[in-house]
Motif scaffolding. Structure first.
Motif, PDB file in Angstrom:
ATOM      1  N   ALA A   7       0.735  -1.072   0.258  1.00 36.65           N
ATOM      2  CA  ALA A   7       0.256   0.217   0.068  1.00 36.65           C
ATOM      3  C   ALA A   7       0.834   1.209   0.338  1.00 36.65           C
ATOM      4  CB  ALA A   7      -1.001  -0.538   0.938  1.00 36.65           C
ATOM      5  N   PRO A   8       1.805   1.478  -1.338  1.00 40.41           N
ATOM      6  CA  PRO A   8       2.406   2.744  -0.952  1.00 40.41           C
ATOM      7  C   PRO A   8       1.584   4.129  -1.154  1.00 40.41           C
ATOM      8  CG  PRO A   8       2.138   1.741  -3.055  1.00 40.41           C
ATOM      9  CD  PRO A   8       1.294   0.931  -2.380  1.00 40.41           C
ATOM     10  N   SER A   9       2.536   4.894  -0.214  1.00 37.88           N
ATOM     11  CA  SER A   9       1.370   6.356  -0.923  1.00 37.88           C
ATOM     12  C   SER A   9       1.747   7.009  -2.252  1.00 37.88           C
ATOM     13  CB  SER A   9       1.939   7.006   0.168  1.00 37.88           C
ATOM     14  OG  SER A   9       3.512   7.563   0.375  1.00 37.88           O
ATOM     15  N   ALA A  10       0.016   7.859  -2.428  1.00 40.48           N
ATOM     16  CA  ALA A  10       0.782   8.209  -4.109  1.00 40.48           C
ATOM     17  C   ALA A  10       1.867   9.011  -4.226  1.00 40.48           C
ATOM     18  CB  ALA A  10      -0.675   8.329  -3.831  1.00 40.48           C
ATOM     19  N   LYS A  11       2.660   9.120  -4.690  1.00 38.15           N
ATOM     20  CA  LYS A  11       3.101  10.654  -5.563  1.00 38.15           C
ATOM     21  C   LYS A  11       2.476  11.003  -6.865  1.00 38.15           C
ATOM     22  CE  LYS A  11       7.464  12.348  -5.778  1.00 38.15           C
ATOM     23  NZ  LYS A  11       9.129  11.830  -4.854  1.00 38.15           N
ATOM     24  N   TYR A  12       2.097  12.215  -6.654  1.00 37.13           N
ATOM     25  CA  TYR A  12       1.997  12.788  -7.989  1.00 37.13           C
ATOM     26  C   TYR A  12       2.558  12.969  -9.319  1.00 37.13           C
ATOM     27  CZ  TYR A  12      -2.177  13.920  -5.480  1.00 37.13           C
ATOM     28  OH  TYR A  12      -3.269  14.213  -4.756  1.00 37.13           O
ATOM     29  N   THR A  13       2.196  12.984 -10.601  1.00 36.65           N
ATOM     30  CA  THR A  13       3.065  12.722 -11.667  1.00 36.65           C
ATOM     31  C   THR A  13       3.227  14.190 -11.980  1.00 36.65           C
ATOM     32  OG1 THR A  13       1.136  12.601 -13.412  1.00 36.65           O
ATOM     33  CG2 THR A  13       1.956  10.121 -12.970  1.00 36.65           C
ATOM     34  N   ALA A  14       2.712  14.717 -11.818  1.00 35.94           N
ATOM     35  CA  ALA A  14       3.021  16.443 -12.305  1.00 35.94           C
ATOM     36  C   ALA A  14       3.785  17.133 -11.673  1.00 35.94           C
ATOM     37  CB  ALA A  14       1.953  17.706 -12.273  1.00 35.94           C
ATOM     38  N   GLY A  15       4.692  17.201 -12.578  1.00 39.69           N
ATOM     39  CA  GLY A  15       6.641  17.640 -11.536  1.00 39.69           C
ATOM     40  C   GLY A  15       6.984  16.633 -11.092  1.00 39.69           C
ATOM     41  N   ASN A  16       6.499  15.426 -10.796  1.00 39.07           N
ATOM     42  CA  ASN A  16       8.156  14.690 -10.486  1.00 39.07           C
ATOM     43  C   ASN A  16       8.082  13.183 -11.938  1.00 39.07           C
ATOM     44  OD1 ASN A  16       8.185  14.734  -7.785  1.00 39.07           O
ATOM     45  ND2 ASN A  16       5.873  14.698  -7.593  1.00 39.07           N
ATOM     46  N   THR A  17       7.934  13.847 -13.071  1.00 37.81           N
ATOM     47  CA  THR A  17       8.306  13.171 -14.415  1.00 37.81           C
ATOM     48  C   THR A  17       9.353  13.961 -15.405  1.00 37.81           C
ATOM     49  OG1 THR A  17       5.503  12.526 -14.079  1.00 37.81           O
ATOM     50  CG2 THR A  17       7.064  12.024 -15.869  1.00 37.81           C
ATOM     51  N   VAL A  18      10.256  13.614 -15.689  1.00 35.25           N
ATOM     52  CA  VAL A  18      11.041  14.296 -16.623  1.00 35.25           C
ATOM     53  C   VAL A  18      10.843  12.923 -18.246  1.00 35.25           C
ATOM     54  CG1 VAL A  18      13.419  14.655 -17.755  1.00 35.25           C
ATOM     55  CG2 VAL A  18      12.992  14.755 -15.203  1.00 35.25           C
TER      56      VAL A  18
END
Length: 167
Positions: A7-18
């Motif tokens: 049950a990992p905590s979510a991480k948003y894609t916006a700003g966290n993707t290259v």
């Protein structure tokens, strides 16, 4: 053996993707930080980036088998069309000009890390080697504020299994 919860905590894609286009990668399963940091990154010029796998399966059943066993007969990697913003289509654009039909590109993405941080050893990336098949101007419509964009169709030549570590 105990049950292990996932049950990992979510991480948003916006700003966290290259998302990048590397000029060359010698081994896509072991890309180097130098190769990836030589890229043009374009996550701020596109709204989507994705690939899929189409798998065909066959069944093999011997006379002694009561149940047939499935196996993969073909695995085909595909990538959605890239839609990359032009900016002003009347000015020079060496990045989009590099997507000539028939050219090879090494597209990659590094999810889960800020997009303003350089690639480092041990970062995990997905690398997709593609050949450019088509290049078109995005449909022009009466929508207010629609931006000029280039739609690039590609054929996948090779792809990492999923995320590989940068060396």
């Amino acid at each position: 053996m105990a049950i292990t919860p996932y049950a990992p905590s979510a991480k948003y894609t916006a700003g966290n993707t290259v998302i990048g286009d590397a000029p060359a990668i010698a081994n896509i399963n072991a890309p180097t930080a130098v190769e990836l940091n030589a890229s043009t990154t374009f996550q701020c010029a596109t709204e989507a980036f994705g690939s899929t796998t189409n798998v065909s399966r066959g069944t093999r059943k011997m006379i002694c088998d009561t149940v047939g066993k499935q196996r993969v007969t073909n695995r085909e990697y595909q990538m959605e069309n890239l839609t990359i913003m032009y900016g002003d289509p009347q000015t020079a654009n060496t990045f989009l000009d590099s997507f000539a039909i028939g050219s090879t590109h090494y597209l990659w993405t590094r999810p889960g890390k800020a997009d303003n941080v350089a690639v480092a050893a041990a970062d995990k990336v997905l690398v997709i080697q593609v050949t450019v098949d088509s290049k078109d101007l995005r449909q022009i419509s009466t929508a207010d504020g629609d931006e000029f964009a280039c739609v690039i169709g590609v054929s996948v030549q090779n792809r990492t299994q999923l995320l590989v570590a940068v060396v």
